[in-house]
Design an enzyme around this catalytic site. Structure first.
Site, short mmCIF file in Angstrom:
data_model
loop_
_atom_site.label_atom_id
_atom_site.label_comp_id
_atom_site.label_asym_id
_atom_site.label_seq_id
_atom_site.Cartn_x
_atom_site.Cartn_y
_atom_site.Cartn_z
N GLU A 1 0.83 -1.22 0.00
CA GLU A 1 0.00 0.00 0.00
C GLU A 1 0.86 1.25 0.00
OE1 GLU A 1 -3.31 -1.86 3.08
OE2 GLU A 1 -1.97 -0.26 3.69
N TYR B 1 1.23 13.79 1.01
CA TYR B 1 0.91 14.43 2.30
C TYR B 1 1.24 15.92 2.27
CZ TYR B 1 1.01 9.48 3.27
OH TYR B 1 0.80 8.13 3.20
N TYR C 1 6.47 17.58 11.23
CA TYR C 1 7.37 16.42 11.44
C TYR C 1 8.83 16.81 11.50
CZ TYR C 1 3.26 14.04 9.44
OH TYR C 1 1.99 13.60 9.16
N GLY D 1 2.12 4.98 -0.52
CA GLY D 1 1.63 6.34 -0.78
C GLY D 1 2.80 7.15 -1.31
N ARG E 1 4.47 19.58 6.44
CA ARG E 1 5.44 18.56 6.84
C ARG E 1 6.67 19.13 7.57
NH1 ARG E 1 7.77 15.24 4.14
NH2 ARG E 1 7.30 13.39 5.36
N CYS F 1 0.64 33.49 10.93
CA CYS F 1 1.02 34.29 12.09
C CYS F 1 1.26 33.46 13.34
CB CYS F 1 0.02 35.40 12.30
SG CYS F 1 0.34 36.69 11.09
N1 LLP Z 1 -1.31 1.99 4.46
C1 LLP Z 1 -1.83 2.52 5.58
C2 LLP Z 1 -2.81 1.75 6.34
C3 LLP Z 1 -1.42 3.79 6.02
O1 LLP Z 1 -1.93 4.30 7.13
C4 LLP Z 1 -0.47 4.50 5.25
C5 LLP Z 1 -0.01 5.82 5.68
C6 LLP Z 1 0.02 3.93 4.07
C7 LLP Z 1 -0.42 2.66 3.71
C8 LLP Z 1 1.00 4.62 3.16
O2 LLP Z 1 2.21 4.94 3.75
P1 LLP Z 1 3.40 5.57 2.86
O3 LLP Z 1 3.75 4.55 1.82
O4 LLP Z 1 2.87 6.81 2.23
O5 LLP Z 1 4.49 5.86 3.81
N2 LLP Z 1 1.67 12.31 6.83
C9 LLP Z 1 2.88 11.57 7.08
C10 LLP Z 1 2.77 10.14 6.66
C11 LLP Z 1 1.62 9.45 7.37
C12 LLP Z 1 1.31 8.11 6.81
C13 LLP Z 1 0.01 7.61 7.31
N3 LLP Z 1 -0.33 6.34 6.81
C14 LLP Z 1 4.04 12.26 6.37
O6 LLP Z 1 3.81 13.27 5.69
O7 LLP Z 1 5.20 11.85 6.51
#
Ligand code: LLP
Length: 403
Positions: free
Chosen positions: A259, A356, A302, A261, A298, A328
Site C-alpha cells: 500500500e 501528504y 514532522y 503512498g 510537513r 502568524c
Molecule cells: N497503508 C496505511 C494503512 C497507512 O496508514 C499509510 C499511511 C500507508 C499505507 C501509506 O504509507 P506511505 O507509503 O505513504 O508511507 N503524513 C505523514 C505520513 C503518514 C502516513 C500515514 N499512513 C508524512 O507526511 O510523513
C-alpha cells in the site's frame, strides 16, 4: 521537472501552486511492479491519503493499481474515479460501526483493526469476508509521529490477541480472508519490513482460508540528492522468495499486497511559492513566501526536510536563508538553508511535494488553498482550481445575536 516549465506554469496559474509530474508517478508504479515480478499474484493498493485528487486517482487506476482508503469519503472519491468496489480496500482506524456499514453497503473490501469491531461486524455479516490489521510490535518510521506498528500505537490487533480473534471467528462464523500490517512511513531499512513480514507469516499460518497478505506501505523515498531511499529492488527480491516459500508451506498461492503512498507520488510533486520579502537581521536572512504551513505542513509538523530550489535564479551564488511562511505563528520551512541567491518575487520550488502535502493543507489564517496542476508529456492540466473567498464562506452561517 524542468525549471523553465515550472516557471511558465507559475506565470499561467499563479502561486502558490502544486504541480505534479504524471510521468514520475507512472515510472514509480512500474518500478514497484518490476521489483515484485518474482511473485505470482501482486496487488498494489495506492494509499489515497497521500494525494487524493480525483485526476491523480484516475491515472493510478489506469495504471492498473487498486487503492487503500481510510475514510468513507476516500472510498467515494475512489468510486467516482472509476475504481470498482472490489478494487478498494478500506483500512480505517477508530471509526464507528455506522461508517463501516456504509463501506459495506458500497461493496468494498473491509480491513478491521480491533476486536470489538471484529465481533460487532461478525455478528452482523457472517457472509462478508474481512481482513485483520495486525500490530507487529515494531518501531519503524522516519519519526515518532509516523511510526505506527509499535506496542503503544493505536493501530492493529496485537499478536497476543489472536486467540481472541479465533474465538470471534468460531462464535460468529466470520471468514478472515487476509492479514495486514502497516508499520510506519519513511522506513529505509528493509530488515524492518522483513521482521514485520515474519510476524505476519506467523499469524497467517493460524488462519487456513486466506486469500492475501498485505504488508502495507512505508517505503522511503529520497528527499535530496544524498538522501537514501528504500532499496526496493533488493527488498522485492528477498520478500518475493520468502513469500513464495511461505505460500508453498501454506499450500496455496496467496496474493501479496502493498500500500504505497509516498513511493508513488512524493517525488512527482513540486510546490511553487513566490518570495514576498527578504528580511535581514543581525542574525538571520529570512525569505518570506506567499505560502505557509497551511499549505505544506510537513516541515513544521514532522521536522521534515524538503529540498528548496530558487528556480528563478538557479545559477546564483548560494547564500544562507531561513525560509518562512506567512502564517502568524512560527512558520519555518527551512532554517539556515543554502539556496541560490533569493530576491523579492523569485519563485521557490519545494521538492517531494506530492505526498501528504496538498492533502494535509488547511484554511488556517483564513488562507485559501492552492491550485493543483498535473503535467503529462509536457502538457499541463488544471486539476483543482485555487480556492476563492466564496469557498471560505461556503459553509459558514452568519447569525447576529440579539444582545
Ligand atoms: N497503508 C496505511 C494503512 C497507512 O496508514 C499509510 C499511511 C500507508 C499505507 C501509506 O504509507 P506511505 O507509503 O505513504 O508511507 N503524513 C505523514 C505520513 C503518514 C502516513 C500515514 N499512513 C508524512 O507526511 O510523513
Amino acid at each position: 521537472m524542468d525549471n523553465k516549465l515550472l516557471l511558465s506554469l507559475e506565470k499561467k496559474y499563479k502561486s502558490p501552486l502544486y504541480v505534479y509530474d504524471a510521468n514520475k508517478i507512472i515510472s514509480q508504479y512500474h518500478k514497484l511492479r518490476d521489483a515484485f515480478e518474482g511473485v505470482k499474484k501482486l496487488r498494489i493498493n495506492y494509499a489515497v491519503k497521500a494525494l487524493s485528487n480525483i485526476s491523480v486517482l484516475k491515472l493510478i487506476k489506469d495504471l492498473g493499481s487498486n487503492i487503500d482508503c481510510v475514510s468513507i469519503q476516500e472510498v467515494r472519491l475512489g468510486l467516482k474515479a472509476g475504481f470498482k468496489p472490489q478494487e478498494i480496500s478500506f483500512t480505517p482506524s477508530g471509526i464507528s460501526l455506522e461508517e463501516i456499514e456504509k463501506a459495506v453497503a458500497l461493496g468494498v473490501k473491509i480491513n478491521i483493526d480491533n476486536l470489538v469491531m471484529l465481533n460487532d461486524f461478525g455478528l452482523r455479516h457472517t457472509d462478508i469476508p474481512v481482513s485483520i490489521r495486525i500490530n507487529p510490535n515494531i518501531m519503524a518510521g522516519g519519526n515518532k509521529k509516523i511510526s505506527v506498528g509499535h506496542n503503544k500505537s493505536k493501530f492493529g490487533i496485537p499478536t497476543y490477541q489472536i486467540d481472541q480473534v479465533k474465538e470471534i471467528v468460531t462464535k460468529t462464523g466470520i471468514h478472515i480472508n487476509g492479514v495486514h500490517m502497516h508499520t510506519g512511513s519513511d522506513i529505509l531499512d528493509i530488515s524492518v519490513f522483513l521482521k514485520g513480514a515474519e510476524v505476519l507469516f506467523s499469524v497467517a499460518k493460524q488462519f487456513n482460508n486466506l486469500d492475501f497478505i498485505d504488508f502495507g506501505g512505508g517505503f522511503k523515498v529520497s528527499y535530496n540528492n544524498d538522501d537514501p531511499a528504500t532499496d526496493i529492488e533488493e527488498f522485492g527480491k528477498i520478500i518475493s522468495k520468502r513469500f513464495n516459500d511461505f505460500c508453498n508451506e501454506y499450500g496455496r498461492d496467496l496474493e501479496i499486497v502493498f500500500e504505497p503512498g509516498k513511493f508513488l507520488v512524493s517525488e512527482s510533486g513540486n510546490f511553487l511559492a513566490k518570495v514576498n520579502v527578504i528580511k535581514e537581521t543581525k542574525d538571520v536572512t529570512f525569505a518570506g513566501i506567499d505560502a505557509g504551513f497551511n499549505h505544506l505542513i510537513r516541515p513544521m509538523y514532522y521536522g521534515a526536510y524538503h529540498h528548496i530550489l530558487n528556480i528563478s535564479n538557479p545559477k546564483g551564488k548560494e547564500k544562507k536563508y531561513t525560509i518562512v511562511g506567512y502564517i502568524c505563528e512560527t512558520d519555518t520551512f527551512a532554517e539556515d538553508r543554502m539556496v541560490n541567491e533569493i530576491s523579492q518575487n523569485d519563485i521557490l520550488c519545494f521538492k517531494n511535494a506530492g505526498a501528504y502535502a496538498f492533502t494535509m493543507s488547511s484554511n488556517y489564517n483564513s488562507r485559501l488553498r492552492p491550485a493543483e496542476v498535473l503535467v503529462f508529456n509536457d502538457k499541463d492540466y488544471l486539476i483543482r482550481k485555487r480556492e476563492t473567498f466564496e469557498d471560505l464562506l461556503h459553509n459558514q452561517i452568519e447569525v447576529s445575536l440579539d444582545q
